[in-house]
Enzyme design. Structure first.
Site, mmCIF file in Angstrom:
data_model
loop_
_atom_site.group_PDB
_atom_site.id
_atom_site.type_symbol
_atom_site.label_atom_id
_atom_site.label_comp_id
_atom_site.label_asym_id
_atom_site.label_seq_id
_atom_site.Cartn_x
_atom_site.Cartn_y
_atom_site.Cartn_z
ATOM 1 N N ARG A 9 0.850 -1.186 0.000
ATOM 2 C CA ARG A 9 0.000 0.000 0.000
ATOM 3 C C ARG A 9 0.892 1.244 0.000
ATOM 4 O O ARG A 9 2.055 1.175 0.387
ATOM 5 C CB ARG A 9 -0.898 0.015 1.238
ATOM 6 C CG ARG A 9 -2.042 -0.967 1.176
ATOM 7 C CD ARG A 9 -2.745 -1.064 2.526
ATOM 8 N NE ARG A 9 -3.308 0.220 2.937
ATOM 9 C CZ ARG A 9 -3.669 0.506 4.189
ATOM 10 N NH1 ARG A 9 -3.501 -0.384 5.156
ATOM 11 N NH2 ARG A 9 -4.174 1.694 4.476
ATOM 12 N N LYS A 81 -3.488 -8.099 10.226
ATOM 13 C CA LYS A 81 -4.844 -7.859 10.733
ATOM 14 C C LYS A 81 -5.795 -7.360 9.639
ATOM 15 O O LYS A 81 -7.005 -7.415 9.804
ATOM 16 C CB LYS A 81 -4.831 -6.904 11.935
ATOM 17 C CG LYS A 81 -4.502 -5.454 11.659
ATOM 18 C CD LYS A 81 -4.411 -4.667 12.975
ATOM 19 C CE LYS A 81 -3.983 -3.241 12.785
ATOM 20 N NZ LYS A 81 -5.007 -2.370 12.254
ATOM 21 N N ASP A 82 -5.246 -6.882 8.514
ATOM 22 C CA ASP A 82 -6.086 -6.430 7.393
ATOM 23 C C ASP A 82 -6.435 -7.561 6.431
ATOM 24 O O ASP A 82 -7.228 -7.356 5.505
ATOM 25 C CB ASP A 82 -5.361 -5.332 6.585
ATOM 26 C CG ASP A 82 -5.201 -4.038 7.369
ATOM 27 O OD1 ASP A 82 -5.983 -3.807 8.307
ATOM 28 O OD2 ASP A 82 -4.279 -3.269 7.047
ATOM 29 N N THR A 125 -11.425 6.737 17.472
ATOM 30 C CA THR A 125 -10.929 5.443 17.024
ATOM 31 C C THR A 125 -11.724 5.030 15.792
ATOM 32 O O THR A 125 -12.874 5.447 15.626
ATOM 33 C CB THR A 125 -11.054 4.344 18.100
ATOM 34 O OG1 THR A 125 -10.668 3.078 17.527
ATOM 35 C CG2 THR A 125 -12.468 4.211 18.641
ATOM 36 N N SER A 127 -12.110 1.777 15.183
ATOM 37 C CA SER A 127 -12.328 0.352 15.445
ATOM 38 C C SER A 127 -13.519 0.137 16.376
ATOM 39 O O SER A 127 -13.576 0.698 17.474
ATOM 40 C CB SER A 127 -11.047 -0.226 16.080
ATOM 41 O OG SER A 127 -11.332 -1.344 16.889
ATOM 42 N N ARG A 129 -14.093 -2.628 17.878
ATOM 43 C CA ARG A 129 -13.538 -3.382 19.028
ATOM 44 C C ARG A 129 -13.034 -2.433 20.101
ATOM 45 O O ARG A 129 -13.327 -2.594 21.292
ATOM 46 C CB ARG A 129 -12.399 -4.280 18.521
ATOM 47 C CG ARG A 129 -11.536 -4.911 19.608
ATOM 48 C CD ARG A 129 -10.285 -5.541 18.999
ATOM 49 N NE ARG A 129 -9.466 -4.577 18.284
ATOM 50 C CZ ARG A 129 -8.580 -3.766 18.876
ATOM 51 N NH1 ARG A 129 -8.394 -3.793 20.181
ATOM 52 N NH2 ARG A 129 -7.878 -2.917 18.147
ATOM 53 N N ARG A 130 -12.257 -1.429 19.678
ATOM 54 C CA ARG A 130 -11.736 -0.471 20.651
ATOM 55 C C ARG A 130 -12.868 0.329 21.285
ATOM 56 O O ARG A 130 -12.892 0.547 22.492
ATOM 57 C CB ARG A 130 -10.743 0.481 19.978
ATOM 58 C CG ARG A 130 -9.414 -0.172 19.622
ATOM 59 C CD ARG A 130 -8.521 0.766 18.826
ATOM 60 N NE ARG A 130 -7.266 0.115 18.446
ATOM 61 C CZ ARG A 130 -6.611 0.358 17.328
ATOM 62 N NH1 ARG A 130 -7.089 1.231 16.451
ATOM 63 N NH2 ARG A 130 -5.471 -0.260 17.062
ATOM 64 N N ARG A 147 -10.724 8.472 10.853
ATOM 65 C CA ARG A 147 -9.996 7.739 9.820
ATOM 66 C C ARG A 147 -8.783 8.546 9.409
ATOM 67 O O ARG A 147 -8.573 9.668 9.842
ATOM 68 C CB ARG A 147 -10.894 7.509 8.593
ATOM 69 C CG ARG A 147 -11.971 6.452 8.723
ATOM 70 C CD ARG A 147 -11.493 5.003 8.620
ATOM 71 N NE ARG A 147 -10.548 4.739 7.544
ATOM 72 C CZ ARG A 147 -10.864 4.501 6.296
ATOM 73 N NH1 ARG A 147 -12.122 4.522 5.900
ATOM 74 N NH2 ARG A 147 -9.930 4.226 5.402
ATOM 75 N N ARG A 153 -4.384 11.390 12.053
ATOM 76 C CA ARG A 153 -5.160 11.195 13.293
ATOM 77 C C ARG A 153 -4.548 11.974 14.452
ATOM 78 O O ARG A 153 -5.258 12.584 15.247
ATOM 79 C CB ARG A 153 -5.246 9.708 13.634
ATOM 80 C CG ARG A 153 -6.010 8.907 12.608
ATOM 81 C CD ARG A 153 -6.206 7.477 13.070
ATOM 82 N NE ARG A 153 -6.441 6.597 11.939
ATOM 83 C CZ ARG A 153 -6.877 5.349 12.047
ATOM 84 N NH1 ARG A 153 -7.134 4.850 13.232
ATOM 85 N NH2 ARG A 153 -7.061 4.607 10.976
ATOM 86 N N CYS A 241 -14.128 -6.468 10.633
ATOM 87 C CA CYS A 241 -14.072 -5.197 11.346
ATOM 88 C C CYS A 241 -15.469 -4.594 11.482
ATOM 89 O O CYS A 241 -15.642 -3.517 12.026
ATOM 90 C CB CYS A 241 -13.103 -4.225 10.692
ATOM 91 S SG CYS A 241 -13.711 -3.603 9.143
#
Length: 306
Positions: A9, A81-82, A125, A127, A129-130, A147, A153, A241
């Site tokens: 990327r 993780k992606d 965040t 996420s 999850r977070r 984002r 950020r 996600c």
């Protein structure tokens, strides 16, 4: 001698970690030439919408996998993780190098600890999850999605748009930014990280024996075992996600353990399962079995149905 084209990327972090990985490979193969091909993914182009709303993490790998299939590149360097837990048939994760810090890092203006944030503070965040874990601990703060790449950020926080943000410690450390920026780190047993957080996954064509043999030199068996347990749990739970799901595997006194986490988006419930088994695939399935028994899978099914 073959020249290898490496897909990455275009973001600053992705390019940095790709260069770091190539450097580690060149220590073993100093005469081999590697060239990075920058690929802009759909996930990089869509920066104003929450990832969970536009299809999740596969957004960061599809274009890169297309280049791998067309033989425009020989290998792809991903943040593991992606990478979706099911790969196209012709590809394999040829190598998981030594994993970076798995923890989440908490950054705040004026270095205020999370527990000391004033009520009403805004934490950024991207996420679910977070967000769910933060809200479960403190229902008096506001979690807003943010984002953009790491420096974007951080700038948004420093400009006052957010009182604090949470980022993966691994990205900060790879960029060499962690020490002066981070207020505190959340320990992975207390604040469960994303599946495979901190790990890279090097994706290659299964037929490329020469490259697969080379990658063995920089492969970490221990980190591969841990991330396999985590990714097996993710796959069984049909997680993405779009769901607050996390998992953390580690060796304790030579034993392999996996802690799995599933929560509803509002953080009102917390399903936490920890088990041990010597085989990572069996272990991931054991944690998933227990999650199904206690009813946590229904949270995911509900979210996925939406």
């Amino acid at each position: 001698m073959r020249k290898f084209i490496v897909g990455s990327r275009r973001s600053g972090l992705a390019m940095t970690q790709s260069k770091q990985f190539i450097k580690s490979l060149q220590k073993h193969f100093p005469d081999v030439e590697f060239e990075i091909k920058e690929i802009v993914t759909k996930g990089d182009r869509i920066v104003d919408v929450q990832l969970s709303k536009v299809g999740g993490k596969g957004l960061f790998v599809k274009e890169i996998e297309a280049a791998l299939e067309n033989k425009e590149i020989d290998m792809a360097i991903h943040s593991l993780k992606d990478v979706p837990s099911v790969l196209p048939e012709q590809f394999t994760i040829g190598c998981v190098p030594v994993r970076e810090d798995v923890r989440d890092a908490f950054l705040s203006n004026n270095k205020v600890l999370f527990k000391d944030l004033p009520a009403g503070s805004v934490v950024g965040t991207s996420s679910l999850r977070r967000a769910a874990q933060l809200t479960a601990v403190r229902d008096d703060i506001t979690v807003n999605w943010v984002r953009g790449n790491i420096d974007t950020r951080i700038k948004k926080m420093e400009s006052g748009e957010y009182d604090a943000i949470i980022l993966a410690a691994a990205g900060l450390k790879r960029m060499g930014w962690s020490d002066e920026r981070v207020t505190e780190y959340f320990e992975p047993e207390e604040f469960i990280p994303a599946i495979a957080q901190g790990a890279l996954g090097i994706e290659v064509r299964k037929e490329d024996r020469e490259l697969l043999d080379m990658l063995k030199k920089v492969h970490s068996d221990e980190d591969s075992v841990c991330t396999t347990a985590e990714r097996t749990f993710l796959k069984r739970m049909d997680g993405s996600c779009q769901v607050p799901i996390g998992g953390y595997a580690s060796f304790e006194d030579g034993e392999l353990y996996l802690t799995g986490l599933i929560m509803p988006e509002d953080g009102s419930e917390k399903y936490l399962v920890k088990k041990s088994h010597q085989d990572p695939v069996t272990l991931g399935n054991l944690v998933a079995d227990e999650m199904e028994k206690i009813g946590a899978k229904s949270i995911i099914d509900e979210i996925n149905a939406k």
